[in-house]
Design a protein around this motif. Structure first.
Motif, PDB file in Angstrom:
ATOM      1  N   LYS A  83      -2.774 -21.877   5.054  1.00 28.93           N
ATOM      2  CA  LYS A  83      -3.717 -20.919   5.634  1.00 28.93           C
ATOM      3  C   LYS A  83      -2.976 -19.985   6.587  1.00 28.93           C
ATOM      4  O   LYS A  83      -3.593 -19.307   7.396  1.00 28.93           O
ATOM      5  CB  LYS A  83      -4.847 -21.662   6.360  1.00 28.93           C
ATOM      6  N   ASN A  84      -1.642 -19.960   6.474  1.00 29.18           N
ATOM      7  CA  ASN A  84      -0.802 -19.132   7.337  1.00 29.18           C
ATOM      8  C   ASN A  84      -0.385 -17.830   6.673  1.00 29.18           C
ATOM      9  O   ASN A  84       0.626 -17.242   7.052  1.00 29.18           O
ATOM     10  CB  ASN A  84       0.445 -19.914   7.766  1.00 29.18           C
ATOM     11  N   VAL A  85      -1.113 -17.408   5.635  1.00 24.31           N
ATOM     12  CA  VAL A  85      -0.832 -16.138   4.954  1.00 24.31           C
ATOM     13  C   VAL A  85      -2.131 -15.356   4.847  1.00 24.31           C
ATOM     14  O   VAL A  85      -3.211 -15.894   5.072  1.00 24.31           O
ATOM     15  CB  VAL A  85      -0.241 -16.368   3.541  1.00 24.31           C
ATOM     16  N   ARG A  86      -2.009 -14.092   4.523  1.00 26.59           N
ATOM     17  CA  ARG A  86      -3.193 -13.260   4.315  1.00 26.59           C
ATOM     18  C   ARG A  86      -2.975 -12.453   3.039  1.00 26.59           C
ATOM     19  O   ARG A  86      -1.973 -11.756   2.906  1.00 26.59           O
ATOM     20  CB  ARG A  86      -3.416 -12.326   5.494  1.00 26.59           C
ATOM     21  N   CYS A  87      -3.928 -12.546   2.112  1.00 26.96           N
ATOM     22  CA  CYS A  87      -3.858 -11.805   0.861  1.00 26.96           C
ATOM     23  C   CYS A  87      -3.952 -10.309   1.156  1.00 26.96           C
ATOM     24  O   CYS A  87      -4.846  -9.865   1.880  1.00 26.96           O
ATOM     25  CB  CYS A  87      -4.989 -12.230  -0.073  1.00 26.96           C
TER      26      CYS A  87
ATOM     27  N   LEU B 189      -4.808  -8.012  -0.866  1.00 34.26           N
ATOM     28  CA  LEU B 189      -5.922  -7.359  -1.562  1.00 34.26           C
ATOM     29  C   LEU B 189      -7.281  -7.653  -0.941  1.00 34.26           C
ATOM     30  O   LEU B 189      -8.117  -6.765  -0.828  1.00 34.26           O
ATOM     31  CB  LEU B 189      -5.944  -7.771  -3.036  1.00 34.26           C
ATOM     32  N   CYS B 190      -7.521  -8.924  -0.555  1.00 34.79           N
ATOM     33  CA  CYS B 190      -8.865  -9.285  -0.086  1.00 34.79           C
ATOM     34  C   CYS B 190      -8.890  -9.855   1.331  1.00 34.79           C
ATOM     35  O   CYS B 190      -9.947 -10.206   1.833  1.00 34.79           O
ATOM     36  CB  CYS B 190      -9.517 -10.272  -1.062  1.00 34.79           C
ATOM     37  N   ASN B 191      -7.729 -10.000   1.965  1.00 35.27           N
ATOM     38  CA  ASN B 191      -7.592 -10.548   3.326  1.00 35.27           C
ATOM     39  C   ASN B 191      -7.960 -12.023   3.444  1.00 35.27           C
ATOM     40  O   ASN B 191      -8.111 -12.525   4.543  1.00 35.27           O
ATOM     41  CB  ASN B 191      -8.403  -9.735   4.345  1.00 35.27           C
ATOM     42  N   TYR B 192      -8.096 -12.731   2.334  1.00 35.12           N
ATOM     43  CA  TYR B 192      -8.397 -14.168   2.382  1.00 35.12           C
ATOM     44  C   TYR B 192      -7.201 -14.890   2.967  1.00 35.12           C
ATOM     45  O   TYR B 192      -6.053 -14.509   2.735  1.00 35.12           O
ATOM     46  CB  TYR B 192      -8.714 -14.666   0.971  1.00 35.12           C
TER      47      TYR B 192
ATOM     48  N   SER C 278     -11.753 -17.214  -5.079  1.00 33.56           N
ATOM     49  CA  SER C 278     -12.099 -17.287  -6.505  1.00 33.56           C
ATOM     50  C   SER C 278     -12.396 -15.924  -7.114  1.00 33.56           C
ATOM     51  O   SER C 278     -12.324 -15.760  -8.329  1.00 33.56           O
ATOM     52  CB  SER C 278     -13.288 -18.226  -6.712  1.00 33.56           C
ATOM     53  N   ASN C 279     -12.673 -14.928  -6.296  1.00 33.31           N
ATOM     54  CA  ASN C 279     -12.924 -13.574  -6.799  1.00 33.31           C
ATOM     55  C   ASN C 279     -11.678 -12.697  -6.792  1.00 33.31           C
ATOM     56  O   ASN C 279     -11.754 -11.529  -7.128  1.00 33.31           O
ATOM     57  CB  ASN C 279     -14.014 -12.886  -5.960  1.00 33.31           C
ATOM     58  N   CYS C 280     -10.543 -13.265  -6.358  1.00 33.93           N
ATOM     59  CA  CYS C 280      -9.319 -12.468  -6.231  1.00 33.93           C
ATOM     60  C   CYS C 280      -8.203 -13.011  -7.123  1.00 33.93           C
ATOM     61  O   CYS C 280      -7.912 -12.463  -8.155  1.00 33.93           O
ATOM     62  CB  CYS C 280      -8.882 -12.411  -4.766  1.00 33.93           C
ATOM     63  N   GLY C 281      -7.530 -14.094  -6.678  1.00 31.35           N
ATOM     64  CA  GLY C 281      -6.435 -14.680  -7.457  1.00 31.35           C
ATOM     65  C   GLY C 281      -5.149 -13.870  -7.433  1.00 31.35           C
ATOM     66  O   GLY C 281      -4.261 -14.079  -8.261  1.00 31.35           O
ATOM     67  N   HIS C 282      -5.013 -12.938  -6.487  1.00 30.49           N
ATOM     68  CA  HIS C 282      -3.810 -12.108  -6.382  1.00 30.49           C
ATOM     69  C   HIS C 282      -2.563 -12.978  -6.222  1.00 30.49           C
ATOM     70  O   HIS C 282      -2.574 -13.973  -5.503  1.00 30.49           O
ATOM     71  CB  HIS C 282      -3.957 -11.163  -5.178  1.00 30.49           C
TER      72      HIS C 282
END
Length: 123
Positions: free
Chosen positions: A72-76, A78-81, A106-110
């Protein structure tokens, strides 16, 4: 190869944990306070792609793969998850390995890669 470890105090299973303060991998008992430094940084090894294969041949839903570590130490981007699974892979055009992250939304998967991981000799 992964080895199942047991607590020398109470014989319960030891679980791999990150000691963030010391930045090392440890094994900790879920029943008592026993902790010990891991002999290796490899908790589990599973080859999911042969060298030279196209990344599109990777299984599509790696976010549900229970053997892959999560962070949980990263940020996507594309979606900031803030949760992703990750694994090491050979970086295209690079000599070393890099970390590949897959967004757990589940709506991203980048998927994205971080810089190659330096290999250090253990002392």
């Amino acid at each position: 190869m992964s080895v199942t470890k047991f607590c020398p105090e109470c014989n319960n299973l030891l679980y791999p944990r990150e000691d963030r303060r010391q930045q090392i991998l440890i094994y900790a008992c879920g029943s008592c306070n026993h902790k010990e430094k891991a002999d290796s940084n490899i908790v589990y090894w599973k080859q999911i792609q042969q060298p030279g294969e196209d990344e599109s041949l990777l299984p599509q839903d790696l976010t549900s793969e229970t053997t892959l570590p999560r962070t949980k130490n990263v940020r996507c981007a594309l979606c900031n998850y803030r949760e992703a699974v990750f694994f090491q892979a050979k970086a295209r055009g690079e000599e070393g390995m890099s970390l590949v992250f897959i967004c757990c939304n589940s709506n991203c998967g980048h998927r994205w890669q971080e810089r190659p991981v330096a290999h250090h000799a253990e002392h």
